[in-house]
Write an enzyme that holds these catalytic residues in place. Structure first.
Site, short mmCIF file in Angstrom:
data_model
loop_
_atom_site.label_atom_id
_atom_site.label_comp_id
_atom_site.label_asym_id
_atom_site.label_seq_id
_atom_site.Cartn_x
_atom_site.Cartn_y
_atom_site.Cartn_z
N ASP A 10 0.87 -1.17 0.00
CA ASP A 10 0.00 0.00 0.00
C ASP A 10 0.90 1.22 0.00
OD1 ASP A 10 -1.79 2.12 0.62
OD2 ASP A 10 -3.14 0.69 1.59
N VAL A 14 0.53 3.04 6.37
CA VAL A 14 -0.50 2.86 7.41
C VAL A 14 -1.45 4.06 7.38
CG1 VAL A 14 -0.96 2.60 9.87
CG2 VAL A 14 1.02 1.49 8.85
N HIS A 15 -2.73 3.78 7.19
CA HIS A 15 -3.80 4.78 7.21
C HIS A 15 -5.00 4.08 7.84
CE1 HIS A 15 -5.50 2.67 3.71
NE2 HIS A 15 -4.24 2.50 3.39
N GLY A 16 -6.15 4.71 7.85
CA GLY A 16 -7.32 4.16 8.55
C GLY A 16 -7.66 2.73 8.18
N GLY A 19 -4.80 0.54 9.42
CA GLY A 19 -4.65 0.62 10.86
C GLY A 19 -5.79 0.02 11.65
#
Length: 157
Positions: A10, A14-16, A19
């Protein structure tokens, strides 16, 4: 042998979605971001840490450090590795990181890339890297979220 639950490509790292959705789905208690740039960037590290629940630890390692220390992981660590590109994953695999399955989640469109799904764009280098990972026996599962039906990226390139 490290307990690697999944490795995800990705380019946002790390994003919503990573995460919360993926981490919870996998039951991971450690998110390892393997990326040379982020390993040196505490601001980006802090932003990514804010997305993850307090119960999940993070490590921000260079590709080489990941290769060097992954086999020292404790059995209790349920590891979710996040990489920016297929080339990073290939470097880890060639370095001896026991990656069996890769979730191809997001690769932004850029000049010279061909869009093969709404969230995945690849160039010839990416295609060749996926072919090499496939030859090495790595399962390449394309999907955005866990409850989506996965596709084999090899059918699209």
């Amino acid at each position: 042998m490290p307990n690697i639950l999944l490795t995800r490509i990705d380019n946002r790292l790390v994003h919503g979605q990573v995460g919360v959705t993926w981490t919870n789905h996998l039951g991971a208690n450690l998110v390892l971001v393997a990326n040379d740039d982020v390993a040196k960037d505490t601001v980006r590290q802090n932003l990514m840490d804010m997305v993850l629940p307090d119960t999940v630890q993070t490590r921000f390692f260079t590709l080489q450090k990941t290769i060097d220390v992954i086999h020292k992981a404790a059995d209790r660590q349920k590891i979710f590795i996040v990489c920016k590109s297929p080339q990073d994953v290939l470097a880890l695999v060639k370095g001896g990181v026991p990656i069996k399955e890769v979730n191809v989640g997001n690769m932004h469109y850029a000049e010279g890339k061909e869009q093969i799904t709404s969230t995945i764009s690849v160039d010839e280098n990416d295609k060749e890297t996926f072919r090499e990972l496939n030859k090495l026996g790595v399962k390449l599962d394309l999907r955005k979220v866990p409850d989506e039906k996965g596709k084999d990226i090899m059918n699209l390139i």
